[in-house]
Design a protein around this motif. Structure first.
Motif, PDB file in Angstrom:
ATOM      1  N   GLN A 167       2.838  20.548   5.694  1.00 51.89           N
ATOM      2  CA  GLN A 167       1.754  19.644   6.076  1.00 51.89           C
ATOM      3  C   GLN A 167       1.349  18.779   4.890  1.00 51.89           C
ATOM      4  O   GLN A 167       1.577  19.137   3.738  1.00 51.89           O
ATOM      5  N   THR A 168       0.745  17.661   5.194  1.00 60.75           N
ATOM      6  CA  THR A 168       0.222  16.766   4.178  1.00 60.75           C
ATOM      7  C   THR A 168      -1.009  16.061   4.734  1.00 60.75           C
ATOM      8  O   THR A 168      -1.243  16.074   5.932  1.00 60.75           O
ATOM      9  N   THR A 169      -1.777  15.470   3.864  1.00 61.88           N
ATOM     10  CA  THR A 169      -2.931  14.681   4.273  1.00 61.88           C
ATOM     11  C   THR A 169      -2.528  13.216   4.256  1.00 61.88           C
ATOM     12  O   THR A 169      -1.928  12.742   3.288  1.00 61.88           O
ATOM     13  N   ILE A 170      -2.858  12.511   5.328  1.00 63.08           N
ATOM     14  CA  ILE A 170      -2.611  11.069   5.345  1.00 63.08           C
ATOM     15  C   ILE A 170      -3.746  10.419   4.553  1.00 63.08           C
ATOM     16  O   ILE A 170      -4.916  10.582   4.903  1.00 63.08           O
ATOM     17  N   PRO A 171      -3.422   9.707   3.487  1.00 63.03           N
ATOM     18  CA  PRO A 171      -4.478   9.094   2.681  1.00 63.03           C
ATOM     19  C   PRO A 171      -5.376   8.172   3.510  1.00 63.03           C
ATOM     20  O   PRO A 171      -4.922   7.549   4.476  1.00 63.03           O
ATOM     21  N   MET A 209       0.857  -1.167   0.000  1.00 61.32           N
ATOM     22  CA  MET A 209       0.000   0.000   0.000  1.00 61.32           C
ATOM     23  C   MET A 209       0.903   1.229   0.000  1.00 61.32           C
ATOM     24  O   MET A 209       1.753   1.388   0.858  1.00 61.32           O
ATOM     25  N   SER A 210       0.729   2.074  -0.982  1.00 64.07           N
ATOM     26  CA  SER A 210       1.516   3.307  -1.058  1.00 64.07           C
ATOM     27  C   SER A 210       0.763   4.329  -1.895  1.00 64.07           C
ATOM     28  O   SER A 210      -0.044   3.958  -2.756  1.00 64.07           O
ATOM     29  N   GLN A 211       1.015   5.579  -1.593  1.00 66.11           N
ATOM     30  CA  GLN A 211       0.413   6.676  -2.328  1.00 66.11           C
ATOM     31  C   GLN A 211       1.366   7.853  -2.317  1.00 66.11           C
ATOM     32  O   GLN A 211       2.153   8.015  -1.383  1.00 66.11           O
ATOM     33  N   ILE A 212       1.270   8.687  -3.328  1.00 66.29           N
ATOM     34  CA  ILE A 212       2.046   9.918  -3.385  1.00 66.29           C
ATOM     35  C   ILE A 212       1.123  11.058  -2.968  1.00 66.29           C
ATOM     36  O   ILE A 212      -0.012  11.146  -3.442  1.00 66.29           O
ATOM     37  N   VAL A 213       1.602  11.910  -2.074  1.00 66.56           N
ATOM     38  CA  VAL A 213       0.833  13.069  -1.619  1.00 66.56           C
ATOM     39  C   VAL A 213       1.723  14.300  -1.700  1.00 66.56           C
ATOM     40  O   VAL A 213       2.950  14.197  -1.705  1.00 66.56           O
ATOM     41  N   LYS A 214       1.108  15.447  -1.755  1.00 68.21           N
ATOM     42  CA  LYS A 214       1.830  16.711  -1.868  1.00 68.21           C
ATOM     43  C   LYS A 214       2.011  17.349  -0.492  1.00 68.21           C
ATOM     44  O   LYS A 214       1.104  17.301   0.343  1.00 68.21           O
TER      45      LYS A 214
END
Length: 76
Positions: free
Chosen positions: A12-16, A1-6
């Motif tokens: 700060q970032t959003t945890i998917p 499980m992995s995702q790219i976030v900005k």
């Protein structure tokens, strides 16, 4: 499980959502970031320390709460 976030300009970032579900984190929970090796970090959910436990522990530390100790450790 992995995702790219900005990452925002504030760092700060959003945890998917799928990661939040896997970590069992909700708003108000705490997470711990740890550098594992160069370029790799690990994050995990943590529980805040129990205040009753901390208050009980503080009561056992009285032997180090004297004026001599305050003077000895003042500049640390």
């Amino acid at each position: 499980m992995s995702q790219i976030v900005k990452i925002t300009t504030k760092g700060q970032t959003t945890i998917p959502q799928e990661i939040r579900l896997a970590l069992h984190v909700e708003p108000g929970d705490f997470v711990f970031w740890e550098m594992v090796e160069e370029g790799i970090a690990r994050v995990r959910r943590v529980q805040p320390l129990d205040l009753d436990y901390l208050n009980a522990l503080q009561g056992t530390l009285g032997e180090w709460a004297g004026d001599a100790d305050e003077a000895a450790y003042r500049d640390l």
